[in-house]
Design an enzyme around this catalytic site. Structure first.
Site, mmCIF file in Angstrom:
data_model
loop_
_atom_site.group_PDB
_atom_site.id
_atom_site.type_symbol
_atom_site.label_atom_id
_atom_site.label_comp_id
_atom_site.label_asym_id
_atom_site.label_seq_id
_atom_site.Cartn_x
_atom_site.Cartn_y
_atom_site.Cartn_z
ATOM 1 C CG ASN A 1 34.889 12.869 -11.670
ATOM 2 O OD1 ASN A 1 35.367 13.950 -12.026
ATOM 3 N ND2 ASN A 1 34.044 12.180 -12.432
ATOM 4 C CD1 TRP A 2 36.612 16.872 -6.478
ATOM 5 C CD2 TRP A 2 37.419 18.943 -6.781
ATOM 6 N NE1 TRP A 2 37.431 17.155 -5.415
ATOM 7 C CE2 TRP A 2 37.953 18.423 -5.579
ATOM 8 C CE3 TRP A 2 37.788 20.224 -7.178
ATOM 9 C CZ2 TRP A 2 38.822 19.161 -4.768
ATOM 10 C CZ3 TRP A 2 38.656 20.948 -6.375
ATOM 11 C CH2 TRP A 2 39.160 20.415 -5.175
ATOM 12 C CE LYS A 3 30.450 13.220 -11.443
ATOM 13 N NZ LYS A 3 29.330 12.424 -11.891
ATOM 14 C CD GLU B 1 32.779 5.872 -12.395
ATOM 15 O OE1 GLU B 1 32.820 6.325 -11.253
ATOM 16 O OE2 GLU B 1 32.742 6.587 -13.395
ATOM 17 N N GLY C 1 25.647 9.397 -9.852
ATOM 18 C CA GLY C 1 24.932 10.634 -9.536
ATOM 19 C C GLY C 1 23.444 10.437 -9.318
ATOM 20 C CB SER D 1 25.493 6.584 -5.595
ATOM 21 O OG SER D 1 24.871 7.276 -6.660
ATOM 22 N N GLY E 1 32.138 10.716 -7.023
ATOM 23 C CA GLY E 1 31.731 11.997 -7.589
ATOM 24 C C GLY E 1 31.237 12.943 -6.504
HETATM 25 C C1 PEP Z 1 31.562 9.646 -10.858
HETATM 26 O O1 PEP Z 1 31.466 10.808 -11.207
HETATM 27 O O2 PEP Z 1 32.447 8.939 -11.370
HETATM 28 C C2 PEP Z 1 30.650 9.137 -9.843
HETATM 29 C C3 PEP Z 1 30.747 7.888 -9.497
HETATM 30 O O3 PEP Z 1 29.738 10.022 -9.339
HETATM 31 P P1 PEP Z 1 28.804 9.801 -8.023
HETATM 32 O O4 PEP Z 1 29.711 9.291 -6.922
HETATM 33 O O5 PEP Z 1 28.249 11.139 -7.723
HETATM 34 O O6 PEP Z 1 27.772 8.787 -8.390
#
Ligand code: PEP
Length: 249
Positions: A9-11, A166, A172, A212, A233
């Site tokens: 998920n590049w956001k 999640e 994040g 994470s 992410g």
């Molecule tokens: C996400 O954006 O769904 C996510 C899990 O982010 P990260 O891996 O950075 O915690």
């Protein structure tokens, strides 16, 4: 048999040339056979990414879409628009959409209906806040998110649903839920599905973990029996790290 999936998920990161560069790098990587790889990228880069990944095993996904078929919804993108450019997968219900854009369980149920009507595959995200876990209401909270957004679906519609647990406190933040915590929740998710449907359906749905996930912790997380992969992410913005996560099965 459940699919093993790792979705990035590049956001709201990377401009067009950076997106092209990262995809070019991903195309040089070798992913383990049998793991389904997806990247959910900003709307603007989707069409180019579909062309760039043609003939590879990388599935390009959207991070969101609107629930209506078309109309006066300034700034929004419909399922049909995504489909037209070859995007067949969409993430719905990400905690950032819920928190910053007020997306509710009921709205997400509508979005899911629209996506399925358009024959798209949905990666549906949900998870508790830290307070829910501290007050030990996380299991009930997650069950209610699933019931409110998904329990109207019939069994055959579930063929196009992947779940992504999640916990908001792990997204994040660098704080990962422990493999034991994730396994407990994923087993609970299957139990919740079995109460409405049956155990066969509950065991057939891929349930990903997100929060994470990094090369250093992916192996231990993916080794848990009810975990079928990850939604990633930050680490998905680096081709080598993302590939290491994909290859952690
Ligand atoms: C996400 O954006 O769904 C996510 C899990 O982010 P990260 O891996 O950075 O915690």
């Amino acid at each position: 048999m459940r699919k093993q999936i790792v979705a990035g998920n590049w956001k709201m990161n990377l401009n067009a040339s950076e997106s092209e560069e990262l995809i070019a790098e991903l195309k040089t990587q070798t992913f383990n056979d049998g793991v389904h790889v997806a990247i959910a990228i900003p709307y603007l880069h989707l069409a180019a990414a579909v062309v760039q990944t043609a003939g590879t095993s990388i599935n390009v996904a959207a991070q969101n879409m609107h629930q209506a078929a078309s109309g006066a919804f300034t700034g929004e993108v419909s399922a049909a628009m995504l489909e037209e450019i070859g995007v067949k997968t969409v993430i719905l219900g990400h905690s950032e959409r819920r928190a910053y854009f007020c997306e509710t369980d009921a709205l997400l149920a509508e979005k899911i209906n629209t996506a399925l009507k358009n024959e798209m595959h949905v990666i549906f995200c949900f998870g508790e806040e830290l307070e829910d876990r501290k007050s030990e209401s996380h299991l009930d909270f997650v069950a209610s998110q699933i019931k409110n957004s998904l329990f109207h679906l019939n069994e055959s519609q579930w063929e196009n649903i992947t779940l992504a647990y999640e916990p908001v406190w792990a997204i994040g933040t660098g704080e990962t839920a422990s493999p034991v915590q994730v396994q407990e929740m994923h087993a609970h998710i299957r139990a919740v599905l079995a109460t409405k449907y049956d155990d066969v359906l509950a065991q057939s749905i891929s349930v990903l973990y997100g929060g994470s996930v990094k090369p250093a912790n992916a192996k231990e997380i993916f080794a848990q029996k009810d975990i079928d992969g990850g939604l990633v992410g930050g680490a998905s913005l680096n081709a080598v790290d993302f590939t290491a996560i994909v290859n952690s099965f």
